[in-house]
Structure formats: structure tokens, C-alpha cells
Enzyme design. Structure first.
Site, PDB file in Angstrom:
ATOM      1  N   CYS A   2       0.827  -1.195   0.000  1.00 36.30           N
ATOM      2  CA  CYS A   2       0.000   0.000   0.000  1.00 36.30           C
ATOM      3  C   CYS A   2       0.867   1.253   0.000  1.00 36.30           C
ATOM      4  O   CYS A   2       1.944   1.271   0.589  1.00 36.30           O
ATOM      5  CB  CYS A   2      -0.954   0.097   1.181  1.00 36.30           C
ATOM      6  SG  CYS A   2      -2.030  -1.332   1.384  1.00 36.30           S
ATOM      7  N   ARG A  27       3.738  -0.216  -4.986  1.00 33.13           N
ATOM      8  CA  ARG A  27       3.532  -0.761  -3.645  1.00 33.13           C
ATOM      9  C   ARG A  27       2.236  -1.545  -3.512  1.00 33.13           C
ATOM     10  O   ARG A  27       1.981  -2.193  -2.493  1.00 33.13           O
ATOM     11  CB  ARG A  27       3.524   0.373  -2.628  1.00 33.13           C
ATOM     12  CG  ARG A  27       4.779   1.184  -2.604  1.00 33.13           C
ATOM     13  CD  ARG A  27       4.672   2.300  -1.594  1.00 33.13           C
ATOM     14  NE  ARG A  27       4.582   1.785  -0.241  1.00 33.13           N
ATOM     15  CZ  ARG A  27       5.619   1.521   0.528  1.00 33.13           C
ATOM     16  NH1 ARG A  27       6.824   1.736   0.084  1.00 33.13           N
ATOM     17  NH2 ARG A  27       5.461   1.062   1.746  1.00 33.13           N
ATOM     18  N   TRP A  75      -2.907  -2.791  -1.602  1.00 30.75           N
ATOM     19  CA  TRP A  75      -2.628  -4.212  -1.851  1.00 30.75           C
ATOM     20  C   TRP A  75      -3.388  -4.931  -0.747  1.00 30.75           C
ATOM     21  O   TRP A  75      -3.040  -4.855   0.429  1.00 30.75           O
ATOM     22  CB  TRP A  75      -1.135  -4.486  -1.765  1.00 30.75           C
ATOM     23  CG  TRP A  75      -0.774  -5.891  -2.125  1.00 30.75           C
ATOM     24  CD1 TRP A  75      -0.558  -6.378  -3.376  1.00 30.75           C
ATOM     25  CD2 TRP A  75      -0.569  -6.985  -1.238  1.00 30.75           C
ATOM     26  NE1 TRP A  75      -0.243  -7.725  -3.315  1.00 30.75           N
ATOM     27  CE2 TRP A  75      -0.242  -8.121  -2.020  1.00 30.75           C
ATOM     28  CE3 TRP A  75      -0.647  -7.143   0.150  1.00 30.75           C
ATOM     29  CZ2 TRP A  75       0.011  -9.382  -1.468  1.00 30.75           C
ATOM     30  CZ3 TRP A  75      -0.388  -8.390   0.700  1.00 30.75           C
ATOM     31  CH2 TRP A  75      -0.065  -9.486  -0.101  1.00 30.75           C
ATOM     32  N   ASN A 101      -1.346   1.856   5.899  1.00 28.69           N
ATOM     33  CA  ASN A 101      -0.491   0.819   5.331  1.00 28.69           C
ATOM     34  C   ASN A 101      -0.005  -0.028   6.498  1.00 28.69           C
ATOM     35  O   ASN A 101       0.547   0.506   7.450  1.00 28.69           O
ATOM     36  CB  ASN A 101       0.696   1.478   4.605  1.00 28.69           C
ATOM     37  CG  ASN A 101       1.742   0.471   4.158  1.00 28.69           C
ATOM     38  OD1 ASN A 101       1.422  -0.685   3.902  1.00 28.69           O
ATOM     39  ND2 ASN A 101       2.976   0.908   4.063  1.00 28.69           N
ATOM     40  N   GLY A 102      -0.249  -1.340   6.440  1.00 28.84           N
ATOM     41  CA  GLY A 102       0.172  -2.212   7.542  1.00 28.84           C
ATOM     42  C   GLY A 102      -0.942  -3.168   7.912  1.00 28.84           C
ATOM     43  O   GLY A 102      -1.898  -3.338   7.154  1.00 28.84           O
ATOM     44  N   GLU A 482      16.664 -18.117  -9.168  1.00 26.91           N
ATOM     45  CA  GLU A 482      16.285 -16.742  -9.480  1.00 26.91           C
ATOM     46  C   GLU A 482      15.678 -16.645 -10.891  1.00 26.91           C
ATOM     47  O   GLU A 482      14.693 -15.932 -11.105  1.00 26.91           O
ATOM     48  CB  GLU A 482      17.513 -15.828  -9.321  1.00 26.91           C
ATOM     49  CG  GLU A 482      17.306 -14.365  -9.658  1.00 26.91           C
ATOM     50  CD  GLU A 482      16.206 -13.679  -8.854  1.00 26.91           C
ATOM     51  OE1 GLU A 482      15.695 -14.264  -7.898  1.00 26.91           O
ATOM     52  OE2 GLU A 482      15.838 -12.554  -9.229  1.00 26.91           O
ATOM     53  N   LYS A 486      11.924 -15.245 -11.594  1.00 22.48           N
ATOM     54  CA  LYS A 486      11.670 -14.101 -12.475  1.00 22.48           C
ATOM     55  C   LYS A 486      10.601 -14.468 -13.508  1.00 22.48           C
ATOM     56  O   LYS A 486       9.679 -13.709 -13.757  1.00 22.48           O
ATOM     57  CB  LYS A 486      12.936 -13.653 -13.216  1.00 22.48           C
ATOM     58  CG  LYS A 486      13.955 -12.870 -12.455  1.00 22.48           C
ATOM     59  CD  LYS A 486      13.571 -11.446 -12.135  1.00 22.48           C
ATOM     60  CE  LYS A 486      12.845 -11.324 -10.836  1.00 22.48           C
ATOM     61  NZ  LYS A 486      13.591 -11.380  -9.596  1.00 22.48           N
ATOM     62  N   GLU A 489       7.036 -14.844 -11.833  1.00 23.02           N
ATOM     63  CA  GLU A 489       6.318 -13.709 -11.259  1.00 23.02           C
ATOM     64  C   GLU A 489       5.827 -12.700 -12.289  1.00 23.02           C
ATOM     65  O   GLU A 489       4.833 -12.037 -12.053  1.00 23.02           O
ATOM     66  CB  GLU A 489       7.096 -13.033 -10.134  1.00 23.02           C
ATOM     67  CG  GLU A 489       8.354 -12.318 -10.527  1.00 23.02           C
ATOM     68  CD  GLU A 489       9.052 -11.684  -9.328  1.00 23.02           C
ATOM     69  OE1 GLU A 489       8.407 -11.342  -8.339  1.00 23.02           O
ATOM     70  OE2 GLU A 489      10.281 -11.510  -9.410  1.00 23.02           O
ATOM     71  N   HIS A 505      16.280 -37.016  -9.213  1.00 23.55           N
ATOM     72  CA  HIS A 505      15.589 -37.544  -8.037  1.00 23.55           C
ATOM     73  C   HIS A 505      14.082 -37.305  -8.110  1.00 23.55           C
ATOM     74  O   HIS A 505      13.411 -37.305  -7.064  1.00 23.55           O
ATOM     75  CB  HIS A 505      16.200 -36.941  -6.770  1.00 23.55           C
ATOM     76  CG  HIS A 505      17.645 -37.288  -6.629  1.00 23.55           C
ATOM     77  ND1 HIS A 505      18.077 -38.469  -6.071  1.00 23.55           N
ATOM     78  CD2 HIS A 505      18.753 -36.637  -7.053  1.00 23.55           C
ATOM     79  CE1 HIS A 505      19.403 -38.518  -6.113  1.00 23.55           C
ATOM     80  NE2 HIS A 505      19.840 -37.422  -6.720  1.00 23.55           N
ATOM     81  N   LYS A 604       5.588  -4.533  -4.463  1.00 20.16           N
ATOM     82  CA  LYS A 604       7.046  -4.460  -4.396  1.00 20.16           C
ATOM     83  C   LYS A 604       7.609  -4.881  -3.040  1.00 20.16           C
ATOM     84  O   LYS A 604       8.577  -5.618  -2.977  1.00 20.16           O
ATOM     85  CB  LYS A 604       7.475  -3.031  -4.727  1.00 20.16           C
ATOM     86  CG  LYS A 604       8.974  -2.814  -4.721  1.00 20.16           C
ATOM     87  CD  LYS A 604       9.639  -3.536  -5.864  1.00 20.16           C
ATOM     88  CE  LYS A 604      11.133  -3.363  -5.867  1.00 20.16           C
ATOM     89  NZ  LYS A 604      11.768  -4.419  -6.681  1.00 20.16           N
TER      90      LYS A 604
HETATM   91  O1  M6R Z   1      12.654  -5.885  -0.390  1.00 18.96           O
HETATM   92  P1  M6R Z   1      13.181  -7.273  -0.243  1.00 18.96           P
HETATM   93  O2  M6R Z   1      14.468  -7.489  -0.965  1.00 18.96           O
HETATM   94  O3  M6R Z   1      13.297  -7.687   1.204  1.00 18.96           O
HETATM   95  O4  M6R Z   1      12.102  -8.200  -0.900  1.00 18.96           O
HETATM   96  C1  M6R Z   1      12.177  -9.587  -0.805  1.00 18.96           C
HETATM   97  C2  M6R Z   1      11.240 -10.236  -1.794  1.00 18.96           C
HETATM   98  O5  M6R Z   1       9.918  -9.916  -1.500  1.00 18.96           O
HETATM   99  C3  M6R Z   1      11.540  -9.812  -3.232  1.00 18.96           C
HETATM  100  O6  M6R Z   1      12.863 -10.091  -3.561  1.00 18.96           O
HETATM  101  C4  M6R Z   1      10.598 -10.534  -4.207  1.00 18.96           C
HETATM  102  O7  M6R Z   1      10.867 -11.893  -4.233  1.00 18.96           O
HETATM  103  C5  M6R Z   1      10.718  -9.913  -5.605  1.00 18.96           C
HETATM  104  N1  M6R Z   1       9.415  -9.675  -6.139  1.00 18.96           N
HETATM  105  C6  M6R Z   1      11.401 -10.776  -6.575  1.00 18.96           C
HETATM  106  O8  M6R Z   1      11.495 -10.206  -7.827  1.00 18.96           O
END
Ligand code: M6R
Length: 609
Positions: A2, A27, A75, A101-102, A482, A486, A489, A505, A604
Site C-alpha cells: 500500500c 507498492r 494491496w 499501510n500495515g 532466481e 523471475k 512472477e 531424483h 514491491k
Molecule cells: O525488499 P526485499 O528485498 O526484502 O524483498 C524480498 C522479496 O519480497 C523480493 O525479492 C521478491 O521476491 C521480488 N518480487 C522478486 O522479484
């Protein structure tokens, strides 16, 4: 999650609020709303969807002319994505509204109490409880009512409140979720992030936990929830507009991928003394002795940051010879972990606001660990909780999919590893050699980026496939994880990353004719073994896309497609190997028509558990 923006001053508030809200849309972006005080009366517009839809709604409603207001992009946590659940939330007695926010953890108990006191709720949110509670406690002083309400609340919040009965007052408060007050010329802009403030003023202060700020056009007063005055630390914001604008790129993610050479130079600048073969890390130098004698390092993070931490682990063990483990912060915080003397816990986070990572760090600190951070956002909650740390310095990352923060995290952890290694066992010559390699990385990334059109063509060849594998070994096992994350997501394609040897396995059963399998097959200690794994996939009909070392012509015979990266020592290879994987995910998402910077269901920074 948020985003909040609030304004009080002498200019029209609506355009300032909407511009800020657009900058904070990363956000959270499932619904949005805005409220203004106009001639002592509240006017509210809310909608499901993006800020652009809110803009349209406000146009339809008309009449949002005023100089005091607040707004929110959501969010969802409590309650579905509906207009009734969108912020701001209004009380039922005094004409006040709250954006939040929270998460309010005791909201159910408070809701029961407030219902018994005759309040009528219209949403399923925890936020509405705050507005009703402030309303219940309001006795003609908004600041005092907010303080009293927050004394009853448990959980995390950044809030902004305005009230018809006090048309020259904005009250904001924070615990656990970030909030800044920007100080302009006779005006104040409050926001979750500096990005919403910077085009108006560079002077700002960050609220500390439990701070409450009462702002009027004549000035502001900062206190805590018990009304004890607090002196805020006003500083100059360190970002500029160019960093938070697209600058000709179609998406922030692409911009941030291409920014990586520059980001890496900034991350390393002033930290590498090649002549003397040592790493200079001002942020942790006070703890050099503890790091030299450390018996164990625990790296804790979530998501992409955890993948960076996993690479850091390989380097810390391989180069600095310190026993190291990586931990999902969400598991570590509840696991009753054993922290022995000499343990250093390092939280890795781009935002510095990830709730689980923050809690894991606090837990480790309470158990006696030295708490360090590898963080991007200066002054963020995690950064403030650490004893010391290394900032990434890669600039603001706006795209939800983390790219330049990942390479920055790997680079910062590698520098920290070399810092420790040099003090523990590494010779100056060996360190200088690694630093020379480090120095060459940005130019090597530039070479990979020149191949973006080739990566695009390769990706588009497989765009109709719904299941992908990402495989690597050693330092590039986390790179495989990673790559899969990517792709998942932003393109919503199912992808699994794993150590290449693990395939046999079980997951090998998934391989069928034409299934794409991306192998990180750069030259290194396990190259031959990776080649055997490639053969296993090929013999079952899988299509192999290999990330290989420039000059490796041999590999072409065994795979369908090759994406080359320059030669580099193994510990630094993930910083190069991940670049084609980031590009692949980007081009896959674009080809599938997705909103790259605002993928579905994501935001984010994950400031809730
Ligand atoms: O702000 P942070 O690095 O702590 O965030 C951690 C994860 O939420 C963040 O890396 C998330 O996995 C990303 N969307 C990946 O692209």
C-alpha cells in the site's frame, strides 16, 4: 504494501496527490482512493483498479478543489478487492478519514468493542477499525485522539488522518510501516516513499516507530503516542527524479536491467583498494574484529534477496572459510533458532521493509547475534534495526521484479565476503586479483546487454510452453532459482529452479518433448557434470537453452540455443549469468501481454507476514 500520500499547503492538492500516488503504485495496485477537505466538508472518491481509474472517477465526480487531502493505493490484506474495502475509511461520527499501510493485529477485538459502542462498519478491513477508534476517542483534538487510539492498537501501521472538525490539520503516524514528511515552502507532503515527495522538495524526515506528527499550514509538531515531544531528524533526500522515471524505457524492469552496469559501479565505488588488495567497507569497519573472529554467519531474507544470500553463502564458505547458512526469514523467526557466540546474522533486503526479514533480524539480535544488513533503501526499517551494514547504492528499484537489487546484493555480499576473507586468510595479491575481476564486471554486463535482441528471439521461440526448468550447480544453483522466480512472477509461466543434480531424483519425470530447460553451463568446476545433466534432458526430448561462457563452441552441439556470457571467476559468475535470465523473463512477459511492472497479486515490498 500500500502507498500513502497526503498534502497540506497552499497549492491544489489533487494533482500533487495523484502524481505521488502514481509513483507509489508499485507498492500495491488493486484499488485506490482519495479524500479532500473542501470548505470544511470531506469529499471522497474510491475505485477498484489502478490509480488511472481513480483519476477518471475523480473527474466524473468533479469538485476536488482544495489544499488538504490524502490518498492511497491498496494491496489487499483484510477484505477482498472491492470499492467498499478501498481506502480512505471514514468514521461514523465526526467526519474523519484514515488511510493506512500495515496490519492491525487486534482488529477483531477492537471491532467487537467498537460495535458494542454503537459504531457501524461498512468494510471488511482492519483500517476501518482505526478510523472508528479515533472517532470513539475524539474529544475535539485530532492529534490526541490519534495518540490515544494508537495506544490501543497492536500491529503495524503508517496512517494519515484528516477531520472535518479540524480543517487545517493533517495527523500522520507510524509503527513498522515507512512514512516520510517532506517539508516544502509553506507546504508538507507525506508519503510512504521519497519517490512521491522528491519532485516537490528535497527536505524530509522519516518518522520513527510510534511517532505522531500533527501538521498544519503554519508548521508541525512531532511527538510519540504518549504525547512526549520528539525532535525529528530532517535530512536531504538522496534520490533524484531521473532515477524514478522511465527515461524512454517502456518498463521500469527493462530500465533497471539496463542500469546494472552503472548500479554495480556505484555499489563498488570507493570500496575496492586494488593497490593494497583490500576491501573498504566503512559501514562495517567498526565490527571488523567481530567479523574476523565470526564463527558462523546466518544470511536471512525472502524471495530474490534469499537467492542473492545463497550465492553469498557459497562465497563466504569458499573464499572466507566461515561456516554459513541461509534461512527463509519467515521460517527462521519462528524456529527457535540456536544462536551461538560469534554468530553474525545478515539480513538481505532491497526495500529494508520486508516484515519477515525485519522480524528474523530482531529475533537474532535478541539472542545475542551481531546484526548486519545488506540493504538498498537508506534509513529503512531493517537498516535502522541493524548494528551496521553495507548499502547496495543501486538506486531506487521500482519494477516489482527485482533485478538490479539482485546483482547489487550479490556484489555487496561478495565484497563483504572478501572483506572477511582478507582479514581471515586471503593474501593481498589474491584479493587484488578478485577486485580487478570485480572492476571488469560492469563492462562485461554491457556486453551481455548488447545481446538482448538475441535473448528476445530465443525466448519467443518457447513462448507457448507452460512449464520450464532452470538448472545450475554450485554458485549458479541459486541463479537457477532466481531465473525460475523471475519467469514465474511476471510471465505467469510455471517454472522450477533446482540444482541440476537434483533433477534425477524426481523432476526428470516432468520432461517431455519440447519442454524448455535453461541450464547455467558456464565454464567452472562442475562444467562437465552440467554437460551430463544436459545430455539427460536432451535424451528425454527436452529443449535446452544454455547460458555458456563466450568461446565455448563445443556446447552448441548439445543444446538448442546458447546465450553467451563473458568469462569470469566462478564466484562472480552469477552476476553475469542472471542477466540473460532477467531478459528472458522480461521478453516472455511482454510477449504474453502482461503488465511487467505490476504483475498480478504482487507488490514491491511485503510489509506483512
Ligand atoms: O525488499 P526485499 O528485498 O526484502 O524483498 C524480498 C522479496 O519480497 C523480493 O525479492 C521478491 O521476491 C521480488 N518480487 C522478486 O522479484
Amino acid at each position: 504494501m500500500c502507498g500513502i500520500v497526503a498534502y497540506i499547503g497552499h497549492r491544489q492538492a489533487k494533482p500533487i496527490l495523484l502524481e505521488g500516488l502514481k509513483r507509489l503504485e508499485y507498492r500495491g495496485y488493486d484499488s485506490a482512493g482519495l479524500a479532500m477537505l473542501i470548505d470544511g466538508k470531506l469529499k471522497i472518491g474510491r475505485t477498484v483498479g489502478r490509480v488511472s481509474m481513480l483519476e477518471e472517477r475523480l473527474e466524473q465526480l468533479g469538485g476536488f478543489d482544495g489544499t488538504l487531502g490524502l490518498c492511497h493505493t491498496r494491496w489487499a490484506t483484510h477484505g477482498g478487492v472491492t470499492e467498499l474495502n478501498a481506502h480512505p475509511h471514514r468514521d461514523d461520527r465526526h467526519g474523519l478519514v484514515v488511510v493506512h499501510n500495515g496490519i492491525i493485529e487486534n482488529y477483531a477485538a477492537l471491532k467487537t468493542y467498537l460495535t458494542e459502542r454503537g459504531h457501524t462498519f461498512t468494510s471488511d478491513t482492519d483500517t476501518e477499525v482505526i478510523s472508528m477508534l479515533i472517532s470513539e476517542l475524539y474529544e475535539g483534538d485530532l492529534e490526541k485522539a490519534v495518540q490515544a487510539a494508537l495506544r490501543e492498537v497492536t500491529g503495524a501501521y503508517a496512517i494519515a488522518v484528516i477531520c472535518e472538525k479540524e480543517p487545517d490539520t493533517l495527523v500522520v503516524a507510524r509503527k513498522g510501516s515507512p512514512l516520510l514528511v517532506g517539508i516544502g515552502n509553506g507546504e508538507y507532503i507525506v508519503a510512504s516513499d521519497a519517490a512521491a515527495i522528491i519532485s516537490h522538495t528535497g527536505q524530509a524526515f522519516m518518522l520513527d516507530d510510534y511517532n505522531v506528527v500533527k501538521i498544519t499550514r503554519a508548521g508541525f509538531r512531532t511527538s510519540d503516542i504518549h504525547n512526549t515531544p520528539v525532535t525529528p531528524k530532517v535530512t536531504q533526500l538522496e534520490i533524484d527524479l531521473e532515477q524514478i522515471e522511465l527515461g524512454g524505457y517502456p518498463h521500469f524492469m527493462l530500465k533497471e536491467i539496463f542500469e546494472q552496469p552503472k548500479a554495480l559501479r556505484a555499489c563498488c565505488s570507493g570500496r575496492m583498494d586494488i593497490r593494497d588488495g583490500r576491501v573498504v567497507l566503512g559501514g562495517v569497519s567498526t565490527y571488523a574484529k567481530e567479523l574476523t573472529r565470526a564463527r558462523r554467519v546466518i544470511l536471512t531474507a525472502q524471495g530474490t534477496a534469499l537467492h542473492a544470500a545463497m550465492i553469498g553463502r557459497y562465497l563466504l564458505e569458499d573464499v572466507a572459510k566461515v561456516p554459513t547458512q541461509t534461512e527463509y526469514a519467515s521460517e527462521f523467526r519462528y524456529r527457535n533458532p540456536v544462536i551461538e557466540e560469534g554468530t553474525v546474522v545478515i539480513a538481505v533486503s532491497q526495500s529494508g521493509e520486508t516484515a519477515d526479514t525485519l522480524a528474523a533480524l530482531k529475533e537474532a539480535k535478541e539472542r545475542g547475534a551481531l546484526a548486519l544488513g545488506v540493504i538498498n533503501v537508506v534509513g529503512s526499517s531493517i537498516a535502522r534495526e541493524t548494528d551496521a551494514g553495507v548499502y547496495l547504492r543501486v538506486g531506487p528499484e521500482i519494477g516489482v521484479a527485482s533485478t538490479k537489487a539482485f546483482t547489487g546484493q550479490v556484489a555487496a555480499l561478495s565484497l563483504l565476503g572478501l572483506f572477511m576473507a582478507r582479514r581471515r586468510l586471503m593474501s593481498a595479491d589474491a584479493c587484488a586479483e578478485m577486485l580487478r575481476e570485480f572492476e571488469a564486471l560492469p563492462a562485461k554486463i554491457e556486453r551481455i546487454l548488447e545481446q538482448a535482441p538475441h535473448v528476445k528471439r530465443v525466448t519467443e521461440r518457447y513462448i507457448d510452453r507452460e512449464n520450464w526448468l532452470f538448472l545450475g550447480r554450485g554458485y549458479n544453483y541459486p541463479t537457477a532459482l532466481e531465473g525460475a522466480l523471475k519467469l514465474k512472477e511476471i510471465s505467469y509461466i510455471h517454472a522450477e529452479g533446482m540444482p541440476a543434480a537434483e533433477m534425477k531424483h524426481g523432476p526428470i519425470a516432468l520432461i517431455n518433448e519440447g519442454m524448455p530447460a535453461v541450464f547455467i553451463a558456464n565454464k567452472g568446476r562442475q562444467y562437465e557434470k552440467v554437460m551430463s545433466n544436459i545430455a539427460e534432458v536432451r535424451s528425454r526430448g527436452g529443449h535446452v537453452i544454455a547460458v555458456a561462457t563466450e568461446g565455448d563452441e563445443h556446447i552448441k552441439k548439445y543444446v538448442q540455443d546458447v546465450l553467451y556470457i563473458p568469462d569470469v571467476p566462478e564466484p562472480l559468475s552469477p552476476i553475469l549469468a542472471v542477466i540473460p535470465l532477467q531478459l528472458m523473463a522480461y521478453y516472455a512477459a511482454v510477449a504474453r501481454g502482461h503488465d511487467v511492472d505490476k504483475p498480478r497479486n504482487l507488490a514491491k515490498s511485503v510489509t506483512v507476514e
